[in-house]
Design an enzyme around this catalytic site. Structure first.
Site, PDB file in Angstrom:
ATOM      1  N   CYS A  55       0.874  -1.169   0.000  1.00 51.05           N
ATOM      2  CA  CYS A  55       0.000   0.000   0.000  1.00 51.05           C
ATOM      3  C   CYS A  55       0.916   1.225   0.000  1.00 51.05           C
ATOM      4  O   CYS A  55       1.705   1.403   0.944  1.00 51.05           O
ATOM      5  CB  CYS A  55      -0.861  -0.041   1.260  1.00 51.05           C
ATOM      6  SG  CYS A  55      -1.895   1.402   1.511  1.00 51.05           S
ATOM      7  N   CYS A  71      -0.531   3.883  -6.499  1.00 49.46           N
ATOM      8  CA  CYS A  71      -1.476   3.305  -5.546  1.00 49.46           C
ATOM      9  C   CYS A  71      -1.732   1.892  -6.022  1.00 49.46           C
ATOM     10  O   CYS A  71      -1.973   1.674  -7.218  1.00 49.46           O
ATOM     11  CB  CYS A  71      -2.783   4.106  -5.527  1.00 49.46           C
ATOM     12  SG  CYS A  71      -4.127   3.293  -4.617  1.00 49.46           S
TER      13      CYS A  71
HETATM   14  N1  DGL Z   1      -3.911   0.726  -2.042  1.00 51.22           N
HETATM   15  C1  DGL Z   1      -3.506   1.830  -1.308  1.00 51.22           C
HETATM   16  C2  DGL Z   1      -2.317   2.572  -1.850  1.00 51.22           C
HETATM   17  O1  DGL Z   1      -1.496   1.955  -2.477  1.00 51.22           O
HETATM   18  C3  DGL Z   1      -4.470   2.591  -0.468  1.00 51.22           C
HETATM   19  C4  DGL Z   1      -5.615   3.207  -1.119  1.00 51.22           C
HETATM   20  C5  DGL Z   1      -6.575   3.717  -0.072  1.00 51.22           C
HETATM   21  O2  DGL Z   1      -6.917   2.950   0.816  1.00 51.22           O
HETATM   22  O3  DGL Z   1      -6.943   4.892  -0.177  1.00 51.22           O
HETATM   23  O4  DGL Z   1      -2.153   3.738  -1.653  1.00 51.22           O
END
Ligand code: DGL
Length: 258
Positions: free
Chosen positions: A73, A184
């Site tokens: 993440c 993301c």
């Molecule tokens: N998948 C996540 C990232 O890489 C988080 C997205 C979220 O929860 O807003 O930033």
């Protein structure tokens, strides 16, 4: 040698894009995926909240014997990885960073787009990397408004989602971007929509999955944590959400489309 699982953590479904790369590149390694689900999205939350969620998830992964943790993440990496490394000094963490460097080194047009959450774009890591290339490359950033929700709701193929993607990408395309960085881990699930939107424009869409798998392999080797050559890998899924969410995680992990 160590046949314990690698822990993979994200706010929800997004880290599954990294999970797939880990499964493909490290087929002997068992993976325990933790998709928070209850507190998703993280993108607009405070650093304190994100640290708390990440800490709870990491504790759950360590209780289940994980030997290394991939923070799959970008947002949690930007806000919490230093905190995690300090809190668990004996554990190896791999974080996610937008692939700004390869994009800036390889752009022909001199314009690079970066799509990420608000918190990731504010992160020290991103700002430092971006400023290193700022004199040679124009870096345009944008938050993928509604992208995380679209992925969480399995709405990737709805026309409204394509409209959201078009709205965010069009200014980058109009400015001549030839590389678009996905900062993301949810966004690779929209890659096919982005490719449709950018069709004929000669744009390369870059995510960090492969680099993360490479770094994970390196750390396993350096710390003598690799699974045996004949280890039968298993894949498990956990969440702060409910059983239905856990089932959806599993389903999304093995579904054809990314
Ligand atoms: N998948 C996540 C990232 O890489 C988080 C997205 C979220 O929860 O807003 O930033």
């Amino acid at each position: 040698m160590n046949n314990s699982p690698i822990g993979v953590f994200d706010s929800g479904f997004g880290g599954l894009s990294v999970w797939r790369m880990l499964r493909d590149k490290l087929p002997r390694e068992s993976l325990l995926y933790f998709g928070d689900g209850k507190n998703c999205p993280y993108g607009d939350r405070s650093r304190e909240e994100i640290c708390r969620f990440a800490d709870d998830a990491v504790r759950a992964l360590l209780e289940r014997g994980c030997k290394l943790i991939v923070v799959a993440c970008n947002t949690a990496t930007a806000m919490a990885i230093e905190y995690l490394r300090k809190s668990y000094p004996s554990i190896n963490f791999v974080g996610l960073e937008p692939a700004v460097k390869p994009a800036c080194l390889n752009t022909q047009s001199g314009v690079v787009g970066v799509l990420a959450t608000a918190r990731s774009l504010e992160g020290e890591l991103f700002r430092r990397t971006a400023s290193r290339y700022a004199d040679k490359v124009k870096i345009l950033t944008a938050v993928g408004e509604g992208f995380v929700e679209a992925v969480e709701n399995d709405a990737e193929d709805r026309p409204e989602t394509e409209q959201l993607v078009r709205k965010v990408m069009q200014p980058m395309l109009d400015a001549g971007a030839d590389k678009i960085v996905l900062g993301c881990t949810h966004y690779p699930f929209l890659r096919h929509v982005m490719e449709r939107v950018a069709e004929g424009r000669g744009v390369e869409i870059i995510d960090s999955g492969e680099a993360v798998a490479r770094r994970t392999a390196q750390l396993l080797a350096m710390n003598d944590l690799q699974a045996d050559a004949d280890n039968e890998a298993y894949y498990e899924f956990a969440t702060f959400g409910d059983e239905e969410y856990r089932e959806r995680l599993k389903h999304k992990a093995f579904a054809d489309k990314i």
